[in-house]
Design a protein around this motif. Structure first.
Motif, PDB file in Angstrom:
ATOM      1  N   PHE A  31       0.534  -1.248   0.268  1.00  0.00           N
ATOM      2  CA  PHE A  31       0.025   0.023   0.260  1.00  0.00           C
ATOM      3  C   PHE A  31       0.923   1.321  -0.074  1.00  0.00           C
ATOM      4  O   PHE A  31       0.195   2.644  -0.298  1.00  0.00           O
ATOM      5  CB  PHE A  31      -1.230   0.142   1.249  1.00  0.00           C
ATOM      6  N   SER A  32       1.988   1.344   0.576  1.00  0.00           N
ATOM      7  CA  SER A  32       2.773   2.787   0.200  1.00  0.00           C
ATOM      8  C   SER A  32       3.798   2.292  -1.268  1.00  0.00           C
ATOM      9  O   SER A  32       4.472   2.978  -1.366  1.00  0.00           O
ATOM     10  CB  SER A  32       4.026   2.706   1.421  1.00  0.00           C
ATOM     11  N   CYS A  41      15.497   2.220   9.393  1.00  0.00           N
ATOM     12  CA  CYS A  41      15.735   1.744   8.369  1.00  0.00           C
ATOM     13  C   CYS A  41      14.780   1.498   7.111  1.00  0.00           C
ATOM     14  O   CYS A  41      14.746   1.945   6.928  1.00  0.00           O
ATOM     15  CB  CYS A  41      16.941   0.885   9.051  1.00  0.00           C
ATOM     16  N   TYR A  42      14.081   0.079   8.246  1.00  0.00           N
ATOM     17  CA  TYR A  42      12.479   0.091   7.307  1.00  0.00           C
ATOM     18  C   TYR A  42      12.353   1.082   6.608  1.00  0.00           C
ATOM     19  O   TYR A  42      11.474   1.645   5.183  1.00  0.00           O
ATOM     20  CB  TYR A  42      11.869  -0.728   7.222  1.00  0.00           C
ATOM     21  N   TRP A  47      12.268   6.054   0.249  1.00  0.00           N
ATOM     22  CA  TRP A  47      13.055   6.413  -1.232  1.00  0.00           C
ATOM     23  C   TRP A  47      12.264   5.299  -1.958  1.00  0.00           C
ATOM     24  O   TRP A  47      13.092   5.559  -3.329  1.00  0.00           O
ATOM     25  CB  TRP A  47      15.040   5.324  -0.183  1.00  0.00           C
ATOM     26  N   LEU A  48      12.527   4.067  -1.578  1.00  0.00           N
ATOM     27  CA  LEU A  48      11.654   3.434  -2.918  1.00  0.00           C
ATOM     28  C   LEU A  48       9.893   3.880  -3.315  1.00  0.00           C
ATOM     29  O   LEU A  48       9.813   3.967  -4.788  1.00  0.00           O
ATOM     30  CB  LEU A  48      11.234   1.523  -2.331  1.00  0.00           C
ATOM     31  N   GLY A  96       6.370   7.128  -8.812  1.00  0.00           N
ATOM     32  CA  GLY A  96       5.422   6.970  -8.519  1.00  0.00           C
ATOM     33  C   GLY A  96       5.094   8.065  -6.877  1.00  0.00           C
ATOM     34  O   GLY A  96       4.608   9.155  -7.661  1.00  0.00           O
ATOM     35  N   ARG A  97       5.459   7.564  -6.814  1.00  0.00           N
ATOM     36  CA  ARG A  97       5.388   8.865  -5.092  1.00  0.00           C
ATOM     37  C   ARG A  97       6.130   9.449  -5.037  1.00  0.00           C
ATOM     38  O   ARG A  97       7.515   9.337  -5.617  1.00  0.00           O
ATOM     39  CB  ARG A  97       4.541   7.505  -4.046  1.00  0.00           C
ATOM     40  N   THR A  98       5.620  10.076  -3.812  1.00  0.00           N
ATOM     41  CA  THR A  98       7.305  11.455  -3.596  1.00  0.00           C
ATOM     42  C   THR A  98       7.725  11.260  -1.978  1.00  0.00           C
ATOM     43  O   THR A  98       7.432  11.211  -1.229  1.00  0.00           O
ATOM     44  CB  THR A  98       6.640  12.870  -3.957  1.00  0.00           C
ATOM     45  N   PRO A  99       8.849  10.731  -2.124  1.00  0.00           N
ATOM     46  CA  PRO A  99       9.348  10.471  -0.617  1.00  0.00           C
ATOM     47  C   PRO A  99       9.446  11.768   0.311  1.00  0.00           C
ATOM     48  O   PRO A  99       9.359  12.744  -0.666  1.00  0.00           O
ATOM     49  CB  PRO A  99      10.715  10.078  -0.977  1.00  0.00           C
TER      50      PRO A  99
END
Length: 144
Positions: free
Chosen positions: A22-23, A79-80, A86-87, A92-95
């Motif tokens: 979902f993220s 860390c996760y 980052w991923l 197409g999503r914005t960190p």
């Protein structure tokens, strides 16, 4: 391994997989229509994640900040959270550093709460937060 621990571990694996999926997909319109803060969702997501991680490794223990387990869970979750943000840039999503901050706050809030509460009390708290979130999603105006 206790039966409760096995159930929590199974729930952790399912939850973590769902949270990861979902993220990394576009945000559903129902979330926008529910008018729930994005940062609040991140905080709740990581509160639940830390709950499942902590009680899967020690189902009958409160968090003890003098032991390395609490810090290991916190740093692994941090860390996760960083990797997750980052991923998102690749799908197409914005960190967002504020999302990362909300993730850290949720993890830290969870660990602080679990240093006072045992499993059952913590479960009631996490269920209450989850019901609050689902209730807000359910009352969203999806006709618009």
């Amino acid at each position: 391994m206790q039966n409760r621990q096995k159930v929590i571990l199974g729930a952790l694996l399912c939850y973590w997989l769902a949270a990861f999926v979902f993220s990394h997909i576009p945000i559903p319109q129902i979330v926008y229509r529910a008018d729930i803060s994005d940062k609040r969702l991140h905080c709740i997501e990581y509160l639940i994640l830390v709950f499942l991680i902590w009680f899967s490794i020690g189902p009958d223990r409160k968090v003890n900040w003098y032991r390395p387990a609490a810090w290991l869970v916190f740093f692994a979750t941090a860390c996760y959270a960083g990797m997750d943000e980052w991923l998102q840039g690749y799908v197409g999503r914005t960190p967002d550093i504020m999302d990362f901050t909300a993730d850290i706050i949720g993890a830290l809030l969870g660990l602080i709460l679990f240093s006072f509460f045992t499993f059952r009390s913590a479960l009631l708290f996490v269920m209450g937060v989850s019901i609050f979130l689902l209730t807000n999603l359910a009352r969203a105006d999806i006709s618009a």
